[in-house]
Design an enzyme around this catalytic site. Structure first.
Site, PDB file in Angstrom:
ATOM      1  N   LYS A 173       8.129  67.070  50.659  1.00  0.00           N
ATOM      2  CA  LYS A 173       9.463  66.504  50.801  1.00  0.00           C
ATOM      3  C   LYS A 173      10.384  67.010  49.680  1.00  0.00           C
ATOM      4  O   LYS A 173       9.861  67.483  48.678  1.00  0.00           O
ATOM      5  CB  LYS A 173       9.372  64.984  50.804  1.00  0.00           C
ATOM      6  CG  LYS A 173       9.073  64.399  49.422  1.00  0.00           C
ATOM      7  CD  LYS A 173       8.930  62.931  49.520  1.00  0.00           C
ATOM      8  CE  LYS A 173       8.412  62.357  48.263  1.00  0.00           C
ATOM      9  NZ  LYS A 173       9.285  62.369  47.113  1.00  0.00           N
ATOM     10  N   HIS A 203       2.176  62.058  50.089  1.00  0.00           N
ATOM     11  CA  HIS A 203       0.925  61.854  49.344  1.00  0.00           C
ATOM     12  C   HIS A 203       0.444  60.406  49.401  1.00  0.00           C
ATOM     13  O   HIS A 203      -0.717  60.138  49.126  1.00  0.00           O
ATOM     14  CB  HIS A 203       1.033  62.394  47.914  1.00  0.00           C
ATOM     15  CG  HIS A 203       1.732  61.499  46.955  1.00  0.00           C
ATOM     16  ND1 HIS A 203       3.088  61.410  46.885  1.00  0.00           N
ATOM     17  CD2 HIS A 203       1.257  60.657  46.007  1.00  0.00           C
ATOM     18  CE1 HIS A 203       3.424  60.555  45.938  1.00  0.00           C
ATOM     19  NE2 HIS A 203       2.323  60.072  45.382  1.00  0.00           N
ATOM     20  N   GLU A 241       8.259  51.341  39.768  1.00  0.00           N
ATOM     21  CA  GLU A 241       7.785  52.223  38.703  1.00  0.00           C
ATOM     22  C   GLU A 241       8.447  51.819  37.395  1.00  0.00           C
ATOM     23  O   GLU A 241       9.584  51.341  37.399  1.00  0.00           O
ATOM     24  CB  GLU A 241       8.127  53.676  39.028  1.00  0.00           C
ATOM     25  CG  GLU A 241       7.374  54.201  40.234  1.00  0.00           C
ATOM     26  CD  GLU A 241       7.711  55.653  40.514  1.00  0.00           C
ATOM     27  OE1 GLU A 241       6.914  56.512  40.155  1.00  0.00           O
ATOM     28  OE2 GLU A 241       8.795  55.906  41.064  1.00  0.00           O
ATOM     29  N   ASP A 260      14.124  59.460  48.232  1.00  0.00           N
ATOM     30  CA  ASP A 260      12.920  59.905  47.516  1.00  0.00           C
ATOM     31  C   ASP A 260      11.683  59.131  47.967  1.00  0.00           C
ATOM     32  O   ASP A 260      10.599  59.696  48.051  1.00  0.00           O
ATOM     33  CB  ASP A 260      13.152  59.706  46.003  1.00  0.00           C
ATOM     34  CG  ASP A 260      11.988  60.191  45.150  1.00  0.00           C
ATOM     35  OD1 ASP A 260      11.426  61.251  45.486  1.00  0.00           O
ATOM     36  OD2 ASP A 260      11.636  59.515  44.164  1.00  0.00           O
ATOM     37  N   HIS A 265       7.381  57.441  51.908  1.00  0.00           N
ATOM     38  CA  HIS A 265       6.239  56.587  51.569  1.00  0.00           C
ATOM     39  C   HIS A 265       6.362  55.180  52.163  1.00  0.00           C
ATOM     40  O   HIS A 265       5.430  54.665  52.777  1.00  0.00           O
ATOM     41  CB  HIS A 265       6.083  56.436  50.052  1.00  0.00           C
ATOM     42  CG  HIS A 265       6.051  57.744  49.307  1.00  0.00           C
ATOM     43  ND1 HIS A 265       5.477  58.872  49.820  1.00  0.00           N
ATOM     44  CD2 HIS A 265       6.509  58.093  48.077  1.00  0.00           C
ATOM     45  CE1 HIS A 265       5.588  59.860  48.936  1.00  0.00           C
ATOM     46  NE2 HIS A 265       6.216  59.410  47.878  1.00  0.00           N
TER      47      HIS A 265
HETATM   48  C1  BG6 Z   1       6.960  60.819  44.535  1.00  0.00           C
HETATM   49  C2  BG6 Z   1       8.386  60.564  44.122  1.00  0.00           C
HETATM   50  O1  BG6 Z   1       6.891  61.083  45.908  1.00  0.00           O
HETATM   51  O2  BG6 Z   1       6.159  59.692  44.244  1.00  0.00           O
HETATM   52  C3  BG6 Z   1       8.455  60.188  42.669  1.00  0.00           C
HETATM   53  O3  BG6 Z   1       9.157  61.730  44.345  1.00  0.00           O
HETATM   54  C4  BG6 Z   1       7.500  59.068  42.344  1.00  0.00           C
HETATM   55  O4  BG6 Z   1       9.781  59.832  42.311  1.00  0.00           O
HETATM   56  C5  BG6 Z   1       6.108  59.390  42.866  1.00  0.00           C
HETATM   57  O5  BG6 Z   1       7.468  58.889  40.944  1.00  0.00           O
HETATM   58  C6  BG6 Z   1       5.151  58.235  42.654  1.00  0.00           C
HETATM   59  O6  BG6 Z   1       3.882  58.579  43.083  1.00  0.00           O
HETATM   60  P1  BG6 Z   1       2.624  57.692  42.678  1.00  0.00           P
HETATM   61  O7  BG6 Z   1       1.495  58.291  43.424  1.00  0.00           O
HETATM   62  O8  BG6 Z   1       2.508  57.790  41.184  1.00  0.00           O
HETATM   63  O9  BG6 Z   1       2.945  56.300  43.112  1.00  0.00           O
END
Ligand code: BG6
Length: 511
Positions: A173, A203, A241, A260, A265
């Site tokens: 993405k 992911h 986060e 984002d 997600h």
């Molecule tokens: C990414 C976003 O897809 O996921 C980021 O672009 C974010 O902004 C990240 O920090 C968080 O991933 P995870 O696996 O640490 O929750």
């Protein structure tokens, strides 16, 4: 005698799904190999797969970039990335084997000769290492560069599969910035690679705890009968986060939290939570169900009351004073990029009619947590004295995606003593206690699936477009309403986010 699981065991049942899934001979080319994602996630994941014996011994990894490196330099970069970020222990013999298959091609995306060089390198690997003409191209590059790279892959005939060898493309993405641009981007991709060869990475779908939503719902009898509007009051999906955006302005400014994270997600988490049971656990049936549920999902209006958008200001986090977004390097002093976004959705199906799904995400919030909470209705009648149930909340099932991976069931229980006082308690499942293996990283699972040609965990284009269709009206509404509302770093977001739930007498969970 041959051991069970031994590949030479003639008695081994080919259909035994517990046997490890090992990728056949192939190579992977990473475009954008000098980037952060490649260093922190992709290279370590490839090493972890090799370490777990899940790659073929002939596997080759080819880096392509403009940087003035040779294969030896590339080897050092991969080595350092693996030492720093791999999940599994470092073993010299695994590294040495992997290292033999490393190659670096220096070149720029618009230069035909660089792609001829890449084609030669891959052909040589086929010959020398037996990679079989099977190639995966990982585009870890800004989408603006997709058309050039894709047309080069086509021109150099690298995108061309045949009966005995596959060609796949992996894309990261953002898949566009709204529905129209996503359609255009997809048309560009599909001109070169047919849909079945396109692997779009989200992911979150590679995370064990996310896949477990399907196991929880469809492998048990306990939950599904109450997984509907008769019993569920509302659903909260949170991805919070604590980190800020220092160093990420190039990607993030102008994109913001909704594009984002919510578009991909969080809407995928919603799809797993709200979809019907697929008639079989196959990629096509899973996709069908996700497409159906996303088609039935829409924003609840009025958007000025049912959505919220914020931007972190200075504050305190983890005992440290942190700057606001507008003081982070690379962001314009009047940047309108949101770092917090929340929306209210409804799913127009018999199962979910009238149940709000609240989705929120933000940077620099109180703590890092991703969870999905199914909040149940209150008991229709309580035979107890009202004063005895003052501390009884709503039952909830909370799936903790990360950290402290697990599931919590919250319900009321009698407080020990002589009266019938009832208070909330938690029943807990944690991965750490129930399984004594650490979970693979999301990228490990997803890269392996690409090499195996297993598409279940990759959103198809229809899902991407439906997600934009859901989100676009909120993006347009926000674009027309000026700057996002500031919130202090280390808190749980802007006031409008609290108001969004309060209007219906609900409140966000404090994870
Ligand atoms: C990414 C976003 O897809 O996921 C980021 O672009 C974010 O902004 C990240 O920090 C968080 O991933 P995870 O696996 O640490 O929750």
């Amino acid at each position: 005698m041959a051991e069970p699981g031994d590949w030479t065991n003639p008695l081994r049942d080919e259909r035994d799904k517990r046997a490890p899934r090992i990728a056949g001979p192939c190579s992977m080319v990473i475009f954008g190999v000098t980037g952060d994602l490649a260093r922190r996630k992709l290279m370590p994941a490839i090493y972890d797969l090799a370490n777990r014996g899940l790659l073929s011994p002939s596997f080759a990894l080819v880096g392509f970039a403009r940087r003035d490196w040779d294969t030896e330099d590339f080897g050092r970069i991969v080595h350092d990335a693996v030492r720093e970020h791999a999940r599994t222990e470092f073993r010299e013999e695994v590294w040495d084997r992997l290292c033999e298959g490393l190659r670096f091609v220096q070149g720029s995306f618009d230069d035909d000769t660089s792609f001829e060089e890449l084609a030669k390198t891959l052909a040589k690997l086929d010959e020398d290492r037996g990679t079989g003409g099977n190639h995966a191209f990982y585009l870890s590059i800004p989408p603006g560069a997709f058309p050039t790279v894709l047309s080069q892959l086509s021109k150099s005939r690298l995108a061309q599969p045949d009966e005995n060898r596959w060609r796949r493309v992996v894309i990261e993405k953002p898949f566009g910035h709204d529905l129209d641009s996503a359609k255009q981007l997809n048309a560009v991709v599909n001109q070169v690679f047919p849909e079945e060869s396109v692997f779009r990475i989200d992911h979150y779908l590679g995370k064990e705890t996310v896949q477990n939503i399907l196991a929880l719902r469809f492998a048990n009898q306990l939950f599904e009968p109450i997984w509907n509007a008769h019993h569920v009051d509302h659903v909260q999906i949170t991805m919070a986060e604590d980190i800020g955006l220092g160093g990420r302005a190039g990607y993030y400014d102008g994109i913001g939290a909704a594009r984002d994270v919510i578009q991909n997600h969080l809407l995928q988490l919603l799809a797993f939570t709200a979809m019907e049971e697929p008639i079989a656990f196959t990629p096509a049936e899973l996709q069908n169900e996700k497409i159906k549920v996303l088609s039935a999902t829409r924003l609840v209006e009025p958007l000025d009351q049912t959505t919220s958008r914020g931007q972190y200001a200075a504050g305190w986090q983890g005992g440290e004073q942190v700057a606001g977004l507008l003081d982070e390097s690379g962001f314009a002093k009047d940047s309108k990029t949101e770092t917090y976004a929340a929306i209210t959705l409804e799913v127009d199906t018999r199962r979910w009619a009238g149940v709000p799904f609240y989705l929120r995400t933000g940077k620099r919030l109180g703590r890092r947590v991703t969870e999905l909470a199914i909040v149940f209705k209150r008991a229709p009648h309580l035979p107890f004295d009202q004063t005895m149930t003052q501390e009884l909340g709503q039952n909830a099932l909370v799936i903790r995606v990360q950290p402290d991976e697990g599931i919590t069931l919250r319900f009321g229980s009698k407080v020990p003593g002589s009266g019938m006082e009832v208070r909330d308690v938690n029943m807990d499942f944690t991965y750490g206690e129930s399984f004594n293996v650490s979970s693979p990283e999301a990228y490990e699972r997803l890269i392996l699936d690409v090499l195996l040609g297993e598409p279940s965990l990759f959103p198809v284009n229809d899902e991407v477009e439906l997600s934009w269709r859901i989100l676009d009206p909120a993006l347009e509404h926000w674009a027309a309403t000026g700057a996002p509302e500031p919130y202090e770093s280390g808190t749980w977001g802007p006031d409008s986010a609290q108001a969004m739930l309060q209007r219906t007498g609900r409140e966000w969970r404090r994870p």
